[in-house]
Design an enzyme around this catalytic site. Structure first.
Site, PDB file in Angstrom:
ATOM      1  CE  LYS A  21       3.557  20.566 -40.382  1.00 49.55           C
ATOM      2  NZ  LYS A  21       4.220  20.726 -39.076  1.00 49.55           N
ATOM      3  CB  SER A 169       3.024  16.233 -26.793  1.00 45.22           C
ATOM      4  OG  SER A 169       4.065  16.668 -27.645  1.00 45.22           O
ATOM      5  CD  GLN A 171       5.705  19.041 -31.915  1.00 43.09           C
ATOM      6  OE1 GLN A 171       5.926  19.877 -31.041  1.00 43.09           O
ATOM      7  NE2 GLN A 171       5.143  19.353 -33.072  1.00 43.09           N
ATOM      8  CG  ASP A 322      -1.743  19.233 -36.270  1.00 47.94           C
ATOM      9  OD1 ASP A 322      -1.684  19.918 -35.227  1.00 47.94           O
ATOM     10  OD2 ASP A 322      -0.786  18.553 -36.678  1.00 47.94           O
ATOM     11  NE  ARG A 353      -2.907  25.820 -35.659  1.00 51.98           N
ATOM     12  CZ  ARG A 353      -2.144  24.821 -36.085  1.00 51.98           C
ATOM     13  NH1 ARG A 353      -2.380  23.585 -35.693  1.00 51.98           N
ATOM     14  NH2 ARG A 353      -1.148  25.063 -36.917  1.00 51.98           N
ATOM     15  NE  ARG A 420      -1.541  21.620 -39.268  1.00 53.53           N
ATOM     16  CZ  ARG A 420      -0.999  20.932 -40.280  1.00 53.53           C
ATOM     17  NH1 ARG A 420      -1.616  20.883 -41.446  1.00 53.53           N
ATOM     18  NH2 ARG A 420       0.141  20.289 -40.132  1.00 53.53           N
TER      19      ARG A 420
HETATM   20  C1  S3P Z   1       3.493  16.625 -34.456  1.00 59.65           C
HETATM   21  C2  S3P Z   1       2.808  16.485 -33.283  1.00 59.65           C
HETATM   22  C3  S3P Z   1       1.697  17.347 -32.886  1.00 59.65           C
HETATM   23  C4  S3P Z   1       1.135  18.134 -34.070  1.00 59.65           C
HETATM   24  C5  S3P Z   1       2.223  18.736 -34.909  1.00 59.65           C
HETATM   25  C6  S3P Z   1       3.140  17.655 -35.456  1.00 59.65           C
HETATM   26  C7  S3P Z   1       4.606  15.703 -34.763  1.00 59.65           C
HETATM   27  O1  S3P Z   1       2.145  18.265 -31.911  1.00 59.65           O
HETATM   28  O2  S3P Z   1       0.261  19.127 -33.604  1.00 59.65           O
HETATM   29  O3  S3P Z   1       1.675  19.451 -36.000  1.00 59.65           O
HETATM   30  O4  S3P Z   1       5.033  15.615 -35.921  1.00 59.65           O
HETATM   31  O5  S3P Z   1       5.077  15.050 -33.809  1.00 59.65           O
HETATM   32  P1  S3P Z   1       2.258  17.864 -30.355  1.00 59.65           P
HETATM   33  O6  S3P Z   1       3.310  16.863 -30.194  1.00 59.65           O
HETATM   34  O7  S3P Z   1       2.622  19.161 -29.670  1.00 59.65           O
HETATM   35  O8  S3P Z   1       0.915  17.369 -29.972  1.00 59.65           O
END
Ligand code: S3P
Length: 463
Positions: A21, A169, A171, A322, A353, A420
């Site tokens: 993903k 993170s 993201q 995750d 979660r 999940r």
């Molecule tokens: C992800 C980063 C993670 C993960 C999410 C996907 C990504 O989140 O939990 O399912 O693709 O960058 P965080 O950046 O909030 O840790």
């Protein structure tokens, strides 16, 4: 709603889990920003990645999708080729990844965008990206002034900054790196532990200049401003280890099982689940190790094993964040205590979660307690149940004087509309007595539309 029976015969077979993903999102985003066409194979046709495609189409990018073949062709617009269509918000659905990373791409554009997602996304914390992007000079506001989406982003000129992120993170890191491509000088993100590094790998392959160093105060990821990103032509997305995780745990907890998982991404920033399950006594072997599109990939053989408890904490967390719900399921079938801490991030995912897992496992008879930043699970291995039941003919395991109720049993589970959580409890149901009912099976479409079909492929247990 779906009912799942205990699997009273072993799980056997081969599964090719769908595309990763995180990598699928990034393949669409960065191909859109690059010059030239990109052909993506192994793309995840899950709802989250389709939200990303939808957003970039609305930003003027021509993207062709072949659902059946899981192939996507992106006709890149270059770093400065996106355009705003109108004032209707870009809809990011259930996808926190889309919402956060695209914010870093939109902040330096020459137009205004409004971003909004579903109820879950619009309750997730966005301050973590609003703060660094604002420090770079972005004009980004939470519409309801609550630190959440909808976000109003007015394109602005950006400057390079150094940003110390409170959370590890990917993201946040990716949003700031994307904005940094457009800034007037280098941008550094310092994270307390290394989060998944797919952005760094993929952008580097497109010609961006990104370095990562480990310093006393954390990992420093530095990106230089870029004039252009050049398409690599083809991106082959590996299978998602976060999806493979469900079958790893299923094979480990259903006696006699052996499952082969093909073509799984095993990037070390993602593969913490393999280390932890092995540490718990899991028989897991990686074969056919190779590198595909700059990402490590392997086939994984998992055999039923007697598991024991462990402690999961600190720097280990980002590499398995995750997977913690399904690791908690494994822990419920492992001898002894498993403690998960330093994982408060679990509370701000698609659902809380920690509460969702504790509520569900407790209703199935597990001995589990919630912590602010994790959980403690007192598990009992199926082997010790049989041994004890054979010896005394009773249904309990005697553990140092304490008597544990030995078997998890089916229950009605609320999935909290969280993919999940639904898949973790589908796996748990395989080793729990009787029937488990999940209130919502459709939410698996977010990351694994074929999950129940694959489950039936290795065992017919669903009704
Ligand atoms: C992800 C980063 C993670 C993960 C999410 C996907 C990504 O989140 O939990 O399912 O693709 O960058 P965080 O950046 O909030 O840790």
């Amino acid at each position: 709603m779906i009912s799942i029976e205990k699997a009273d015969t072993p799980l056997h077979g081969t599964i090719k889990v769908p595309g990763d993903k995180s990598i699928s999102h990034r393949a669409v985003m960065f191909s859109s920003l690059s010059t030239g066409d990109t052909h993506i194979t192994g793309f995840l046709n899950g709802a989250d990645c389709l939200s990303t495609i939808d957003c970039f189409r609305r930003l003027g990018v021509n993207i062709e999708v072949d659902d059946e073949a899981c192939e996507v062709t992106v006709h890149g617009k270059g770093l400065h080729g996106l355009k705003s269509e109108n004032t209707v918000p870009l809809y990011t659905g259930n996808s926190g990844t889309t919402t956060r990373i695209i914010s870093g791409i939109l902040a330096p554009q020459q137009f205004t965008t409004i971003l909004s997602g579903d109820d879950s996304v619009n309750q997730r914390p966005m301050k973590r990206i609003i703060e660094p992007l604002s420090k770079m000079g972005a004009d980004i506001k939470s519409k309801n002034d609550n630190g959440c989406a909808p976000l109003i982003i007015k394109g602005s000129k950006l400057q390079g900054i150094t940003w110390k992120s409170a959370v590890a993170s990917a993201q946040v890191k990716s949003a700031v790196i994307c904005a940094g491509l457009y800034a007037d000088s280098d941008t550094t993100v310092i994270e307390p532990a290394l989060s998944r590094d797919h952005t760094e790998r993929m952008l580097s392959s497109l010609g961006a200049h990104i370095t990562t160093t480990k310093e006393a105060d954390g990992y420093h990821v530095t990106v230089s401003p870029a004039d252009v990103l050049i398409s690599v032509g083809d991106i082959a997305v590996p299978g998602d280890i976060s999806s493979a995780a469900f079958f790893m745990v299923a094979a480990l907890i259903v006696p006699g099982s052996e499952v082969l998982l093909e073509n799984v991404g095993v990037n070390p920033t993602r593969s913490g689940i393999i280390d932890v399950l092995k540490d718990m006594g899991g028989n897991i072997e990686l074969t056919n190790n190779r590198t595909v599109a700059g990402e490590p990939v392997a086939d994984i053989v998992v055999k039923y094993s007697s598991l024991h408890g462990t402690t999961i904490y600190g720097d280990m967390i980002p590499a398995l964040i995750d997977e913690l719900p399904v690791i908690a399921v494994a822990a419920a079938f492992a001898d002894g205590t498993t403690t998960i801490k330093d994982a408060a991030e679990l509370r701000v995912k698609e659902s809380d979660r920690i509460d969702a897992v504790v509520e569900g496992l407790a209703s199935m008879g597990a001995d589990i307690e919630a912590l602010e930043d994790g959980m403690i699970i007192h598990g009992v291995a199926p082997d010790s149940i049989n041994a004890s039941a054979n010896k005394c003919g009773c249904g309990n395991v005697v553990n140092g004087g304490a008597i544990n109720n030995y078997a998890l049993h089916g229950a009605r589970i609320s999935c909290h509309k969280d993919h999940r959580i639904a898949m973790s409890f589908a796996v748990c149901a395989l080793a729990a007595d009787g029937t488990t009912i999940l209130d919502d099976e459709t939410c698996v479409n977010i990351s694994y539309p074929g999950f129940f079909k694959d489950l039936v492929k290795i065992h017919s247990i669903t009704k």
